[in-house]
Design a protein around this motif. Sequence first.
Motif, short mmCIF file in Angstrom:
data_model
loop_
_atom_site.label_atom_id
_atom_site.label_comp_id
_atom_site.label_asym_id
_atom_site.label_seq_id
_atom_site.Cartn_x
_atom_site.Cartn_y
_atom_site.Cartn_z
N LEU A 231 10.08 7.46 30.80
CA LEU A 231 10.14 7.92 29.42
C LEU A 231 9.12 9.03 29.15
O LEU A 231 9.37 9.94 28.37
CB LEU A 231 9.93 6.75 28.45
CG LEU A 231 11.05 5.71 28.41
CD1 LEU A 231 10.68 4.59 27.44
CD2 LEU A 231 12.37 6.34 28.01
N SER A 232 7.98 8.96 29.81
CA SER A 232 6.97 10.02 29.68
C SER A 232 7.49 11.32 30.28
O SER A 232 7.27 12.41 29.74
CB SER A 232 5.67 9.59 30.34
OG SER A 232 5.12 8.46 29.69
N LEU B 70 8.13 23.44 34.33
CA LEU B 70 8.43 23.77 32.92
C LEU B 70 7.42 24.73 32.31
O LEU B 70 7.49 25.02 31.11
CB LEU B 70 8.47 22.48 32.09
CG LEU B 70 9.52 21.45 32.52
CD1 LEU B 70 9.34 20.16 31.72
CD2 LEU B 70 10.93 21.99 32.31
N ASP B 71 6.48 25.25 33.13
CA ASP B 71 5.45 26.15 32.63
C ASP B 71 4.64 25.54 31.52
O ASP B 71 4.26 26.19 30.54
CB ASP B 71 6.06 27.48 32.15
CG ASP B 71 6.60 28.32 33.32
OD1 ASP B 71 6.02 28.25 34.39
OD2 ASP B 71 7.61 29.01 33.10
N LYS B 72 4.33 24.28 31.66
CA LYS B 72 3.49 23.55 30.71
C LYS B 72 2.16 23.26 31.38
O LYS B 72 2.06 23.17 32.61
CB LYS B 72 4.14 22.25 30.27
CG LYS B 72 5.19 22.39 29.19
CD LYS B 72 4.54 22.45 27.82
CE LYS B 72 5.56 22.34 26.71
NZ LYS B 72 4.94 22.29 25.37
N GLU B 73 1.14 23.06 30.56
CA GLU B 73 -0.20 22.75 31.08
C GLU B 73 -0.59 21.36 30.63
O GLU B 73 -0.46 21.00 29.45
CB GLU B 73 -1.20 23.77 30.56
CG GLU B 73 -2.62 23.54 31.04
CD GLU B 73 -3.60 24.53 30.44
OE1 GLU B 73 -4.81 24.26 30.52
OE2 GLU B 73 -3.15 25.55 29.91
N LYS C 219 2.39 16.16 36.23
CA LYS C 219 1.83 17.46 36.61
C LYS C 219 2.82 18.27 37.44
O LYS C 219 2.93 19.49 37.27
CB LYS C 219 0.53 17.25 37.38
CG LYS C 219 -0.62 16.75 36.50
CD LYS C 219 -1.82 16.36 37.33
CE LYS C 219 -2.92 15.75 36.46
NZ LYS C 219 -4.06 15.26 37.26
N LYS C 220 3.56 17.60 38.30
CA LYS C 220 4.57 18.29 39.10
C LYS C 220 5.68 18.85 38.21
O LYS C 220 6.14 19.98 38.39
CB LYS C 220 5.14 17.35 40.16
CG LYS C 220 4.15 16.96 41.24
CD LYS C 220 4.73 15.92 42.18
CE LYS C 220 3.70 15.48 43.22
NZ LYS C 220 4.21 14.38 44.08
N LEU C 221 6.13 18.04 37.26
CA LEU C 221 7.18 18.48 36.35
C LEU C 221 6.67 19.59 35.43
O LEU C 221 7.40 20.54 35.13
CB LEU C 221 7.69 17.31 35.53
CG LEU C 221 8.79 17.61 34.49
CD1 LEU C 221 10.01 18.21 35.16
CD2 LEU C 221 9.16 16.36 33.70
#
Length: 339
Positions: free
Chosen positions: A285-286, A335-338, A329-331
């Motif tokens: 879910l996270s 997705l270009d997220k930090e 962190k891998k995902l």
Amino acid sequence: MIVQMKPQATRTEFDRITAFLIQKGFEIKDVSSQNIMVFGIIGDTKSLNATDLEAFEGVSQVTRVSTPYKLASRSFKKTDSIIKIRNGLEIGGDKFIVMAGPCSVESYENTYEIAKRAKASGATVLRGGAFKPRTSPYAFQGMGVEGLEILRKVADEFDMAVVSEIMSEDMIEAFEPYVDIYQIGARNMQNFHLLKQIGARTQKPILLKRGLSSTIEEWLMSAEYIMASGNPNVILCERGIRTFEKYTRNTLDISAVLAIQELSHLPVVIDPSHAAGKYSMIEKLSMASLAVGADGIIVEIHPDPEHALSDGAQSLKLDKFDHMMDSLKKLAEVLDKEI
């Protein structure tokens, strides 16, 4: 109503129309940027005629907001709000914030162990209940102010922010020295007196959880209470809603993230722990929360969930939390997220 001034409008022209509206009994919310002057008119605007306001020099456009929530509306503020917490920490934008900690503060040693692992894995906000609203009056109700003191002491050692739930307006002053984010729980989402008081008496961010059976509009109207009282720093939290399904504790309405992003400029996080009520579902879910575009998650973790004083069944063990953070962190890279 939203009034947008012309690019070449002067401050004198801005002051003239806002003074006129204030004299009429309306409140003005200035959301101007460096490039353009824009403000909202708060109050019963049915008597105002947009054409009359456009007659003022410097006015470009007057828009009537059709939603009952004005300040929280995407119409009122087109750009996403980024909420500043402490030490440069922000919620919103390109960052995915992880809030983690025990359901209830149990001891300094227990909280220290949890915070150490949480920070090492990438969490930046320490969550923990000091005052616990429990369904049963016989269940553990929390450590009170002592629990807040423990949260603050431990968080400072690891340079983390603190979020904890407040249940009544008479506790605001007691919370103020210890928390960086006030949490309004699902059962208090429509405690309007509390919402007005906390909006008027603190400028610290407010994490507003969605009510157990509340619609998205009702949720945003509760945010409006806080914002209209003077505090614009609201973070929405989807924590699952009550449906006919009994297998999970609640039903996670993950589409609410997308709905909020269409309707509002406020950041929104997800609480997968309360949504599922089962530790086995928290990681997936996270991951879904990150994928759908939420601004963060708030999860419950514990070194020994079997003996936790509250909500052990939905608390991740520390090694499982580490694994979840690695997966996130891998995902996030994709997705270009930090994080």
